[in-house]
Write a protein that holds these residues in place. Structure first.
Motif, PDB file in Angstrom:
ATOM      1  N   GLU A 429      78.879 -30.170 156.638  1.00 38.62           N
ATOM      2  CA  GLU A 429      80.187 -30.750 156.353  1.00 38.62           C
ATOM      3  C   GLU A 429      81.337 -29.893 156.859  1.00 38.62           C
ATOM      4  O   GLU A 429      82.488 -30.106 156.507  1.00 38.62           O
ATOM      5  N   SER A 432      83.813 -31.923 159.027  1.00 37.90           N
ATOM      6  CA  SER A 432      84.398 -32.955 158.174  1.00 37.90           C
ATOM      7  C   SER A 432      85.418 -32.368 157.213  1.00 37.90           C
ATOM      8  O   SER A 432      86.424 -32.997 156.903  1.00 37.90           O
ATOM      9  N   ASN A 433      85.158 -31.151 156.763  1.00 41.57           N
ATOM     10  CA  ASN A 433      86.070 -30.496 155.829  1.00 41.57           C
ATOM     11  C   ASN A 433      87.172 -29.707 156.528  1.00 41.57           C
ATOM     12  O   ASN A 433      87.866 -28.915 155.888  1.00 41.57           O
ATOM     13  N   SER A 486      81.837 -27.407 150.447  1.00 38.73           N
ATOM     14  CA  SER A 486      81.103 -28.646 150.181  1.00 38.73           C
ATOM     15  C   SER A 486      82.063 -29.757 149.793  1.00 38.73           C
ATOM     16  O   SER A 486      83.148 -29.510 149.264  1.00 38.73           O
ATOM     17  N   TYR A 487      81.620 -30.988 150.040  1.00 34.80           N
ATOM     18  CA  TYR A 487      82.292 -32.114 149.405  1.00 34.80           C
ATOM     19  C   TYR A 487      82.260 -31.891 147.891  1.00 34.80           C
ATOM     20  O   TYR A 487      81.229 -31.517 147.327  1.00 34.80           O
ATOM     21  N   SER A 526      87.298 -32.285 150.245  1.00 36.20           N
ATOM     22  CA  SER A 526      86.970 -33.719 150.262  1.00 36.20           C
ATOM     23  C   SER A 526      86.901 -34.232 148.827  1.00 36.20           C
ATOM     24  O   SER A 526      85.897 -34.777 148.373  1.00 36.20           O
TER      25      SER A 526
END
Length: 793
Positions: A429, A432-433, A486-487, A526
């Motif tokens: 991630e 994405s993060n 982490s999400y 996230s």
């Protein structure tokens, strides 16, 4: 037949599958006479002595060498410990000693998955005289032996599982499943370290272990050490067969060959020491061969009562814990226990002074620092990070910046300054993060990917939170520093692992011979407030509560409100020791409220009045509005601007809390505000409305004990959400600017007559605005374009 399965990772240089010929390694070994007569004798005597002590630890209070007949008073009042795994753990310990003695300079650690096998480890530590190095009263003589045996599993003594009090340990032996990933984390950036990791066949059934077998694919042999996994197939758990115990050799070989390991199955009891010695020598030679090639630039039945009361004990689940549980009261079981202990012939193993005989000592490494119980990597190896000055990465005040983008720039510099002592463990991630700036300085580390193999990548990405957590623990407890981004919704997957780790470090902090280690650093992004596109499944801030439940000396929770505050917080957490740090933030661009200088002051204080959003700089307020978290703080600021326009007679003080622990009752946490400081910040008697990122009940628990809590109202995540718009998420959970403004009006009306006279009208208007906003969202599928423009005053 129960036995050991020894595995050696052998990743091919081209990343292809291993050839069929590897299957030939899976046959049972025939290594008769591999050990010399003297070696074999010493090995068996060490094992016998350690097994004897382990059994005695479970049962005996007195008469530790059984020099007279046992009586019921010799038996402990409470019998604890898992006998079944002890002989196997002792056997591995003995052979590791031999390996260390025969390979000068070998650095080794022993990670034990079967946590309740503590008697095996403690007995071996006593034999090698490592216990006395940390517990001076545990001398290697009769007096020390009596103390060791009597102090096992009693109040104030050693517990029945491996923990921080066990010399040489880097793994808490409570919850199963994490030993292997911890081992892989320990060898990262430790090029000379070999970790022998025993995985019980019960533990091998867990999901975390199933994924951890892939861990060697993230180990670059040029820069890191090696893990030697050993599956201990007892065949039974508490009262049932294990999966591995029902698999035949071919199935096991096929399974682990598929994972990428070379397999040796060791189960011939008559030749088990010869076979295990040959296998250890073979594995170490393979490790050295792989490492040498990579670094040169050219990569490439065992004791205990047999049966009792007509039921089998050895070879059944009855041997798993205490084989003779009635020895304290039953004459028949007491006699059986005496026969069992006497079968070890302790008079041949110990002198009259209780000292192990020379043959036993002959296989123990001579240099104390080489012994498994005294390796500095397990208790004294912390290397502080060089953390650049965070102010150099700040954004300009009143601009818009993603907290994660700013942090990514800082982490890129941390990676550059700490090429061998810092890693990021991410469940796929990182990009994405919005932390991908790190990848400008470092690639990912995946040894089976030709694009990243042998390039010193500092980022380990594997879509297994358990494996990331285990590697992070092993890396941290052996002296380095890591980060787990982490999400938000999925950190809860490792909640119990985090709790087990905190138990280990809590005990370690109370043990004077254990040096502090780096903190366990979680970066939660996230978040639910910006997970409206992924939906309800991705909306869950519960990990905050899990950290709040830890011991106050360990727990730290930070919710920095903007990018500059986040940089300050990250720099602090990377330097801090012995904590579990949780940082919660947003990856989307949001306003930068504070200059670097003000952010520094705000983060040092943990909470402060934001004068720019308050009426008359916050002096003499009617109500106090508090934001805790990026998005909910934005809504507080927007509410203050809304009130300034529509209810100018309301005097509002706006506060922000970045260090959640300051809110705890006076004395409940090292960071908790005194009652006087709390009243100075939030007033002694005016209504306070908290707009909180997490679950309101967490904040209620944290505030419990503060005086006059009847004036407090709290809104936060209400477990309401779906695939919707960002602002609708605020409306769903009553954290929107309209909800905050309505709460402010209700509170201000209690003491300000000018507000009270029109309170109902103003509150109704705020609710009306909320309804109209939702109607627009549902009609247009999005928020108004100016919804998240920075409020002006």
């Amino acid at each position: 037949m129960p036995g050991q399965i020894l595995l050696q990772a052998n990743p091919p240089a081209d990343g292809s599958l291993l050839p069929d010929s590897v299957l030939q390694l899976g046959v049972q070994l025939d290594a008769k006479d591999y050990l010399s007569h003297d070696e074999l004798k010493a090995m068996k005597m060490f094992r016998r002595a350690a097994d004897y002590i382990a059994a005695a630890m479970i049962f005996l209070n007195h008469n530790v060498l059984v020099e007279r007949d046992l009586n019921h008073d010799d038996i402990k009042s409470r019998l604890l410990g898992h006998w079944g795994t002890c002989p196997g753990l002792v056997m591995v310990y003995a052979h590791l000693n031999r390996l260390i003695r025969n390979n000068a300079g070998l650095d080794a650690l022993y990670v034990v998955g079967p946590g309740h096998g503590a008697p095996a480890i403690l007995s071996s530590l006593w034999l090698e005289d490592s216990l006395s190095a940390f517990y001076p009263h545990m001398t290697r003589d009769r007096k020390g032996l009596e103390k060791l045996i009597a102090s096992f599993s009693v109040p104030g003594g050693f517990p029945s599982h491996i923990g921080a009090g066990s010399a040489g340990a880097i793994h808490e032996g409570g919850e199963l499943g994490y030993a292997l990933s911890v081992s892989f984390g320990a060898v990262m950036d430790n090029p000379n370290l070999v970790v022998a990791c025993v995985i019980g066949d019960g533990e091998a059934e867990t999901g975390p272990t199933a994924t951890a077998w892939h861990g060697f694919k993230y180990i670059d042999p040029a820069e890191s050490g090696a893990v030697l996994p050993i599956v201990h197939v007892n065949g039974f758990k508490i009262s049932e067969r294990t999966i591995y115990g029902t698999m035949d050799d071919k199935e096991i070989i096929a399974l682990f060959t598929g994972y990428g390991y070379q397999v040796r199955i060791i189960e011939d009891v008559d030749n088990i020491d010869h076979n295990l010695a040959a296998s250890f020598d073979w594995a170490l030679a393979e490790i050295k061969k792989i490492q040498s090639a990579a670094r040169s630039g050219n990569p490439i039945g065992l004791g205990g009562p047999k049966s009792f009361h007509g039921e089998f004990i050895e070879g059944s689940f009855h041997s798993h814990q205490v084989p003779l549980p009635g020895a304290k009261t039953s004459a028949e079981e007491l006699t059986a226990l005496q026969e069992w202990l006497k079968s070890y012939r302790p008079e041949e193993l110990f002198t009259s002074d209780g000292v192990p005989v020379p043959e036993i000592l002959s296989i123990i490494p001579e240099a104390a620092e080489q012994r498994l119980g005294q390796k500095k990597e397990s208790f004294r190896a912390y290397t502080p990070l060089t953390v650049p000055e965070w102010q150099g990465f700040c954004a300009e005040k009143d601009s818009q910046e993603s907290c994660m983008k700013a942090v990514g720039r800082l982490l890129k510099a941390v990676v550059k300054e700490n090429p061998q002592t810092f890693r990021i463990f991410s469940p796929d991630e990182l990009v994405s993060n919005k932390l991908d700036a790190v990848l400008d300085e470092s690639c990912r580390n995946f040894q089976w990917d030709s694009e990243s193999r042998a390039k010193g990548g500092r980022v380990v990405e594997i879509l297994s939170e358990h494996t990331c957590q285990g590697m992070l623990q092993g890396y941290t407890l052996t002296g380095r520093t890591g980060l787990f981004p982490s999400y938000e919704a999925f950190l809860g997957i490792v909640q119990t692992m985090m709790v087990q780790y905190s138990k280990f470090t809590k005990m370690a902090a109370e043990i004077p011979w254990r040096q502090p280690c780096g903190s366990l650093n979680y970066l939660e992004t996230s978040t639910w407030a910006r997970q409206e596109h992924n939906g309800f499944s991705h909306q869950n801030p519960a990990f905050i509560g899990a950290v709040l439940n830890l011991k106050p000396a360990t727990a730290r929770v930070y919710l920095p409100p903007d990018a500059n505050c986040f940089l300050s917080t990250m720099a602090h957490c990377l330097r801090a020791k012995n904590y579990v740090n949780l940082m919660v933030g947003s990856k989307q661009p949001t306003p930068v409220w504070l200059s670097p200088e003000d952010a520094d002051k705000h983060c040092i204080a943990g909470a402060s009045v934001w004068k720019f959003a308050s009426v008359d700089d916050g002096v003499d307020p009617d109500v106090v509005l508090v934001g805790i978290g990026v998005e909910v703080t934005f809504e507080v600021i927007a509410a203050a601007a809304l009130l300034r326009k529509h209810v100018p007679e309301l005097r509002v003080r706006v506060c922000n809390v970045t260090d959640l622990m300051v809110l705890g009752a006076n004395g409940s946490h090292p960071h908790a505000l005194s009652d006087e400081a709390f009243d100075s910040l939030f007033t002694p008697d005016k209504p306070i409305h908290f707009n909180y990122h997490g679950y309101p009940i967490e904040l209620k628990g944290l505030l419990f004990g503060r005086p006059k809590l009847d004036r407090v109202s709290i809104e936060g995540y209400r477990e309401e959400g779906t695939t919707t718009s960002p602002f609708d998420m605020m409306l769903c959970n009553h954290t929107s600017r309209f909800d905050v403004a309505a709460a402010a009006i209700r509170g201000g009306a209690l003491s300000n007559p000018k507000v009270a006279v029109s309170a109902h009208e103003h509150e109704s208007f705020m609710k009306h605005l909320a309804v109209k906003e939702r109607e627009y969202i549902y009609a247009n599928g999005k928020d108004h374009d100016d919804t998240f423009n920075t409020p002006t005053f």
